[in-house]
Design a protein around this motif. Structure first.
Motif, PDB file in Angstrom:
ATOM      1  N   LEU A  92      -1.403  -2.818   2.463  1.00  0.00           N
ATOM      2  CA  LEU A  92      -2.238  -3.130   1.300  1.00  0.00           C
ATOM      3  C   LEU A  92      -2.784  -1.813   0.767  1.00  0.00           C
ATOM      4  CD1 LEU A  92      -4.134  -4.795  -0.588  1.00  0.00           C
ATOM      5  CD2 LEU A  92      -5.711  -4.946   1.359  1.00  0.00           C
ATOM      6  N   THR A  93      -2.477  -1.496  -0.473  1.00  0.00           N
ATOM      7  CA  THR A  93      -3.025  -0.306  -1.110  1.00  0.00           C
ATOM      8  C   THR A  93      -4.090  -0.749  -2.095  1.00  0.00           C
ATOM      9  OG1 THR A  93      -0.944   0.876  -0.862  1.00  0.00           O
ATOM     10  CG2 THR A  93      -2.503   1.747  -2.477  1.00  0.00           C
ATOM     11  N   MET A  94      -5.291  -0.182  -1.941  1.00  0.00           N
ATOM     12  CA  MET A  94      -6.421  -0.486  -2.819  1.00  0.00           C
ATOM     13  C   MET A  94      -6.920   0.816  -3.423  1.00  0.00           C
ATOM     14  SD  MET A  94      -8.514  -3.161  -0.330  1.00  0.00           S
ATOM     15  CE  MET A  94     -10.014  -3.030  -1.278  1.00  0.00           C
ATOM     16  N   ASN A  95      -6.933   0.915  -4.746  1.00  0.00           N
ATOM     17  CA  ASN A  95      -7.460   2.078  -5.446  1.00  0.00           C
ATOM     18  C   ASN A  95      -8.616   1.633  -6.319  1.00  0.00           C
ATOM     19  OD1 ASN A  95      -5.608   4.141  -4.518  1.00  0.00           O
ATOM     20  ND2 ASN A  95      -4.062   2.996  -5.647  1.00  0.00           N
ATOM     21  N   GLU A  96      -9.822   2.083  -5.974  1.00  0.00           N
ATOM     22  CA  GLU A  96     -11.024   1.702  -6.715  1.00  0.00           C
ATOM     23  C   GLU A  96     -10.941   2.304  -8.102  1.00  0.00           C
ATOM     24  OE1 GLU A  96     -14.928   0.804  -7.969  1.00  0.00           O
ATOM     25  OE2 GLU A  96     -14.102   2.801  -7.929  1.00  0.00           O
ATOM     26  N   ASN A  97     -11.091   1.507  -9.143  1.00  0.00           N
ATOM     27  CA  ASN A  97     -10.828   1.939 -10.511  1.00  0.00           C
ATOM     28  C   ASN A  97     -11.763   3.012 -11.029  1.00  0.00           C
ATOM     29  OD1 ASN A  97      -8.681   0.178 -10.510  1.00  0.00           O
ATOM     30  ND2 ASN A  97      -9.665  -1.357 -11.785  1.00  0.00           N
ATOM     31  N   SER A  98     -12.992   3.103 -10.511  1.00  0.00           N
ATOM     32  CA  SER A  98     -13.892   4.158 -10.975  1.00  0.00           C
ATOM     33  C   SER A  98     -13.601   5.485 -10.279  1.00  0.00           C
ATOM     34  CB  SER A  98     -15.355   3.762 -10.738  1.00  0.00           C
ATOM     35  OG  SER A  98     -15.627   3.736  -9.351  1.00  0.00           O
ATOM     36  N   GLY A  99     -12.820   5.448  -9.193  1.00  0.00           N
ATOM     37  CA  GLY A  99     -12.419   6.674  -8.519  1.00  0.00           C
ATOM     38  C   GLY A  99     -13.338   7.134  -7.404  1.00  0.00           C
ATOM     39  N   TYR A 100     -14.433   6.430  -7.145  1.00  0.00           N
ATOM     40  CA  TYR A 100     -15.338   6.900  -6.093  1.00  0.00           C
ATOM     41  C   TYR A 100     -15.530   5.911  -4.957  1.00  0.00           C
ATOM     42  CZ  TYR A 100     -18.953   3.974  -8.216  1.00  0.00           C
ATOM     43  OH  TYR A 100     -19.654   2.915  -8.703  1.00  0.00           O
ATOM     44  N   GLY A 101     -14.930   4.764  -5.018  1.00  0.00           N
ATOM     45  CA  GLY A 101     -15.128   3.750  -3.984  1.00  0.00           C
ATOM     46  C   GLY A 101     -14.187   3.914  -2.819  1.00  0.00           C
ATOM     47  N   ILE A 102     -14.123   2.872  -2.003  1.00  0.00           N
ATOM     48  CA  ILE A 102     -13.282   2.859  -0.817  1.00  0.00           C
ATOM     49  C   ILE A 102     -11.850   2.604  -1.254  1.00  0.00           C
ATOM     50  CG2 ILE A 102     -12.839   1.699   1.377  1.00  0.00           C
ATOM     51  CD1 ILE A 102     -15.818   0.739   1.198  1.00  0.00           C
ATOM     52  N   SER A 103     -11.026   3.631  -1.195  1.00  0.00           N
ATOM     53  CA  SER A 103      -9.621   3.511  -1.589  1.00  0.00           C
ATOM     54  C   SER A 103      -8.746   3.953  -0.429  1.00  0.00           C
ATOM     55  CB  SER A 103      -9.322   4.386  -2.805  1.00  0.00           C
ATOM     56  OG  SER A 103     -10.015   3.924  -3.935  1.00  0.00           O
ATOM     57  N   GLY A 104      -7.571   3.376  -0.357  1.00  0.00           N
ATOM     58  CA  GLY A 104      -6.633   3.770   0.688  1.00  0.00           C
ATOM     59  C   GLY A 104      -5.559   2.737   0.903  1.00  0.00           C
ATOM     60  N   THR A 105      -4.751   2.995   1.919  1.00  0.00           N
ATOM     61  CA  THR A 105      -3.701   2.066   2.314  1.00  0.00           C
ATOM     62  C   THR A 105      -4.053   1.496   3.667  1.00  0.00           C
ATOM     63  OG1 THR A 105      -2.035   3.256   1.043  1.00  0.00           O
ATOM     64  CG2 THR A 105      -1.235   1.813   2.775  1.00  0.00           C
ATOM     65  N   PHE A 106      -4.107   0.180   3.730  1.00  0.00           N
ATOM     66  CA  PHE A 106      -4.534  -0.546   4.916  1.00  0.00           C
ATOM     67  C   PHE A 106      -3.341  -1.270   5.525  1.00  0.00           C
ATOM     68  CE2 PHE A 106      -7.977   0.010   2.014  1.00  0.00           C
ATOM     69  CZ  PHE A 106      -9.094   0.269   2.801  1.00  0.00           C
ATOM     70  N   THR A 107      -3.364  -1.413   6.845  1.00  0.00           N
ATOM     71  CA  THR A 107      -2.303  -2.094   7.561  1.00  0.00           C
ATOM     72  C   THR A 107      -2.795  -3.439   8.043  1.00  0.00           C
ATOM     73  OG1 THR A 107      -1.428   0.025   8.300  1.00  0.00           O
ATOM     74  CG2 THR A 107      -0.703  -1.913   9.503  1.00  0.00           C
ATOM     75  N   LYS A 108      -1.953  -4.463   7.901  1.00  0.00           N
ATOM     76  CA  LYS A 108      -2.329  -5.811   8.320  1.00  0.00           C
ATOM     77  C   LYS A 108      -2.330  -5.883   9.836  1.00  0.00           C
ATOM     78  CE  LYS A 108      -1.866 -10.508   6.822  1.00  0.00           C
ATOM     79  NZ  LYS A 108      -1.202 -11.374   5.879  1.00  0.00           N
ATOM     80  N   LYS A 109      -3.373  -6.485  10.363  1.00  0.00           N
ATOM     81  CA  LYS A 109      -3.481  -6.665  11.823  1.00  0.00           C
ATOM     82  C   LYS A 109      -2.821  -7.940  12.248  1.00  0.00           C
ATOM     83  CE  LYS A 109      -7.608  -4.207  13.054  1.00  0.00           C
ATOM     84  NZ  LYS A 109      -8.886  -4.356  13.672  1.00  0.00           N
TER      85      LYS A 109
END
Length: 109
Positions: A92-109
């Motif tokens: 799961l890749t999440m990129n916070e649109n304002s550029g300052y939040g928690i962004s990254g690539t997460f792995t499903k457990k």
């Protein structure tokens, strides 16, 4: 009357079957090591409730999905955060649109 009952049963069956396939792509638990924040774990229940947890805190919240936009509101956040997201298998890749939040690539457990 029999036709009405039969039609009603068909409609109920179709609604039941469509509800079975409505689980969203984020449903599950995802985690990633993100630098200073340590390991961040997101849990999405598939019905609009979520939890974000790291070594410092655990927060409950809500989320909505529109296309590739994920809007998350956590209890300690003053405003919702909107992410552009994608799911590719167990990533799961999440990129916070304002550029300052928690962004990254997460792995499903």
């Amino acid at each position: 009357m029999k036709k009405f009952v039969a039609l009603l049963l068909i409609v109920v069956t179709l609604l039941t079957l469509s509800a079975c396939g409505s689980k969203d792509a984020l449903a599950g638990t995802w985690s990633a090591e993100l630098g200073a924040d340590g390991t961040i774990t997101w849990t999405f229940n598939g019905s609009g409730k979520c939890t974000m947890e790291n070594a410092y805190m655990k927060q409950d919240g809500t989320y909505t999905i529109e296309g590739d936009q994920l809007t998350v509101t956590l209890e300690a956040w003053s405003d919702p955060s909107t992410y552009t997201f994608s799911v590719d298998g167990n990533s799961l890749t999440m990129n916070e649109n304002s550029g300052y939040g928690i962004s990254g690539t997460f792995t499903k457990k």
